[in-house]
Design a protein around this motif. Sequence first.
Motif, PDB file in Angstrom:
ATOM      1  N   ALA A 112       4.942  42.347  67.122  1.00  9.63           N
ATOM      2  CA  ALA A 112       4.431  41.675  65.922  1.00  9.63           C
ATOM      3  C   ALA A 112       4.695  40.171  65.998  1.00  9.63           C
ATOM      4  O   ALA A 112       5.820  39.750  66.249  1.00  9.63           O
ATOM      5  CB  ALA A 112       5.079  42.262  64.679  1.00  9.63           C
ATOM      6  N   CYS A 113       3.663  39.360  65.790  1.00  5.17           N
ATOM      7  CA  CYS A 113       3.836  37.905  65.717  1.00  5.17           C
ATOM      8  C   CYS A 113       4.310  37.499  64.321  1.00  5.17           C
ATOM      9  O   CYS A 113       5.074  36.541  64.164  1.00  5.17           O
ATOM     10  CB  CYS A 113       2.510  37.202  66.012  1.00  5.17           C
ATOM     11  SG  CYS A 113       1.827  37.505  67.640  1.00  5.17           S
ATOM     12  N   VAL A 114       3.812  38.203  63.321  1.00  5.27           N
ATOM     13  CA  VAL A 114       4.135  37.991  61.911  1.00  5.27           C
ATOM     14  C   VAL A 114       4.297  39.377  61.293  1.00  5.27           C
ATOM     15  O   VAL A 114       4.054  40.380  61.963  1.00  5.27           O
ATOM     16  CB  VAL A 114       3.000  37.209  61.210  1.00  5.27           C
ATOM     17  CG1 VAL A 114       2.840  35.812  61.789  1.00  5.27           C
ATOM     18  CG2 VAL A 114       1.680  37.980  61.311  1.00  5.27           C
ATOM     19  N   PRO A 115       4.700  39.488  60.035  1.00  4.13           N
ATOM     20  CA  PRO A 115       4.742  40.816  59.421  1.00  4.13           C
ATOM     21  C   PRO A 115       3.395  41.536  59.522  1.00  4.13           C
ATOM     22  O   PRO A 115       2.347  40.938  59.307  1.00  4.13           O
ATOM     23  CB  PRO A 115       5.111  40.502  57.967  1.00  4.13           C
ATOM     24  CG  PRO A 115       5.914  39.243  58.055  1.00  4.13           C
ATOM     25  CD  PRO A 115       5.257  38.442  59.151  1.00  4.13           C
ATOM     26  N   VAL A 116       3.450  42.810  59.865  1.00  2.00           N
ATOM     27  CA  VAL A 116       2.241  43.598  60.145  1.00  2.00           C
ATOM     28  C   VAL A 116       2.210  44.842  59.264  1.00  2.00           C
ATOM     29  O   VAL A 116       3.233  45.494  59.049  1.00  2.00           O
ATOM     30  CB  VAL A 116       2.206  44.010  61.634  1.00  2.00           C
ATOM     31  CG1 VAL A 116       1.095  45.039  61.892  1.00  2.00           C
ATOM     32  CG2 VAL A 116       2.009  42.789  62.518  1.00  2.00           C
TER      33      VAL A 116
END
Length: 231
Positions: free
Chosen positions: A96-100
């Motif tokens: 995950a790059c950001v919250p998913v």
Amino acid sequence: MKGEKWPRYSLLGRLGRRTQETLLGLGTPVGYEAHQRIIRQGDSARHTLLVLKGLVKIVVDTERGRDVVLAVRGPGDLLGEMATLERRPRSAHVIACVPVEGRVIHSPDLNDFLEHNTEACLAMARVLSERLRGSDRRGIDAMVCPAPVRVARTLLEVTRRWGETGTTGRIGIPLSQKDIASLAGTGLSSVEKAFKLLEEAGALDRRYRQVFITDLSCLRRFGELPDEIPY
């Protein structure tokens, strides 16, 4: 998620409303924090993930001990489907790059859905074909294009699909310079040099751990592209 407009390049974006709703009805909802490993390379494929919100990166551990970022995926994309369909171990990590937010769909349920839905099968084939075409194009660029051009094209691709426009009109990129280097098939020092040239030309602006695109037309010229990116 009913009535949501999905990116046209994604699997959900290629499906009609009824088929979208059927796919969105499969599996169970899940959430992941930024930087969390969602799928682990080498694991058995027992499920796929349908991304509804957020961004992930596809990363491969190589035999030389270097991580390689292959792609970025986002809302409407299905992840892990190749290992599921081939019944083989996972070929890459998903991080995950950001919250998913998404839905975990168990393999038997996905197989049953595809066996009874021609539209979904054709849409998935088109998605995989597009990914293969992009991979081929990157391979060609790696042989014929200098590193700054590849960096600019990678930035254009990421910006077009995943960039977020702020109140100032600048477009934020959700990847680090190391990720950009990996996607462009070059070294971190080459990305740093390309970023410096692009910054001087007014195409981008850098802040602490952040990169913003400020002039897309300038970036496109730097990537030697008249209009659409080749990926």
